[in-house]
Design a protein around this motif. Structure first.
Motif, PDB file in Angstrom:
ATOM      1  N   SER A  49       0.837  -1.202   0.000  1.00 43.31           N
ATOM      2  CA  SER A  49       0.000   0.000   0.000  1.00 43.31           C
ATOM      3  C   SER A  49       0.872   1.253   0.000  1.00 43.31           C
ATOM      4  N   VAL A  50       0.239   2.370  -0.316  1.00 46.06           N
ATOM      5  CA  VAL A  50       0.946   3.644  -0.300  1.00 46.06           C
ATOM      6  C   VAL A  50       1.488   3.912   1.096  1.00 46.06           C
ATOM      7  N   LEU A  51       0.664   3.645   2.123  1.00 49.01           N
ATOM      8  CA  LEU A  51       1.111   3.875   3.491  1.00 49.01           C
ATOM      9  C   LEU A  51       2.310   2.997   3.824  1.00 49.01           C
TER      10      LEU A  51
ATOM     11  N   PHE B 160       5.486   4.519   2.628  1.00 47.81           N
ATOM     12  CA  PHE B 160       5.967   5.600   3.477  1.00 47.81           C
ATOM     13  C   PHE B 160       6.483   5.080   4.806  1.00 47.81           C
TER      14      PHE B 160
ATOM     15  N   ALA C 105       5.910   8.207   8.236  1.00 49.81           N
ATOM     16  CA  ALA C 105       4.564   8.302   8.799  1.00 49.81           C
ATOM     17  C   ALA C 105       4.578   9.084  10.099  1.00 49.81           C
TER      18      ALA C 105
ATOM     19  N   GLU D 293      -5.247   4.257   4.353  1.00 56.00           N
ATOM     20  CA  GLU D 293      -5.019   5.436   3.512  1.00 56.00           C
ATOM     21  C   GLU D 293      -6.304   6.147   3.111  1.00 56.00           C
TER      22      GLU D 293
ATOM     23  N   PHE E 256      -7.650  10.651   0.761  1.00 57.93           N
ATOM     24  CA  PHE E 256      -6.551   9.768   1.104  1.00 57.93           C
ATOM     25  C   PHE E 256      -5.776  10.418   2.233  1.00 57.93           C
TER      26      PHE E 256
ATOM     27  N   LEU F  95      -2.275  10.556   3.614  1.00 53.71           N
ATOM     28  CA  LEU F  95      -0.876  10.244   3.383  1.00 53.71           C
ATOM     29  C   LEU F  95      -0.082  10.616   4.624  1.00 53.71           C
TER      30      LEU F  95
ATOM     31  N   THR G  64       0.075  14.018   6.765  1.00 50.72           N
ATOM     32  CA  THR G  64      -1.201  14.713   6.636  1.00 50.72           C
ATOM     33  C   THR G  64      -1.665  15.106   8.029  1.00 50.72           C
TER      34      THR G  64
END
Length: 174
Positions: free
Chosen positions: A4-6, A9, A15, A64, A116, A118, A121
């Protein structure tokens, strides 16, 4: 298993939040703004915005994605033609950048704002932005519904638009 995108990161150490803190943070932000939110289960926060029932949905297994939503039963719109509702949803979706309007299988209306999350954020401003975007989508939909109804009456030669079956400006049926 896809990454996943998370996860990408997290591998980089970027994060700034953990999924388990998202709903508690949203709950705290809404409470500070006076919405009197309540946690309902593991994935949902319920609050009222100008009398309208609204929700935030978040799943830790899909960290996400965040959804703000308001739903209304079809009862409040039984006197409104379904084609007219589709037209108003279409105008709302074409005009509103953040919020969207849908008619569900039972004829009820659903309004959503999706985002989303990220890493890095800031959750508090995101929560308030989504809450405000949902409020603006509801207001835009209602205003557009009134305008389209009046346009249709004018096309039919009915000059008296004061006898609309719509609820007062600024509120939606629940």
């Amino acid at each position: 298993m896809p990454i996943s995108v998370l996860d990408k990161f997290l591998e980089r150490g970027g994060a700034t939040f953990t999924p388990s803190t998202v709903l508690p943070t949203i709950l705290e932000v809404l409470a500070q703004e006076g919405y009197c939110p309540q946690r309902d289960g593991q994935m949902r926060i319920i609050y009222k915005n100008k009398g309208n029932p609204c929700y935030f949905f978040y799943r830790e297994d899909d960290p996400e994605f965040l959804l703000a939503q308001a739903s209304f039963k079809p009862d409040g719109y039984r006197d409104v033609d379904e084609l007219l509702l589709h037209k108003v949803c279409s105008r709302t979706n074409a005009t509103q950048e953040a919020g969207k309007a849908y008619i569900d299988e039972e004829g009820g209306l659903t309004f959503t704002v999706e985002s989303f999350i990220l890493p890095d954020t800031p959750l508090a401003p995101l929560t308030l932005h989504m809450c405000r975007a949902l409020e603006m989508t509801l207001a835009f939909f209602h205003r557009t519904l009134r305008e389209v109804t009046e346009e249709q009456k004018a096309e039919k030669g009915d000059a008296d638009t004061s006898t609309t079956l719509l609820p007062p400006l600024g509120s939606l049926p629940s």
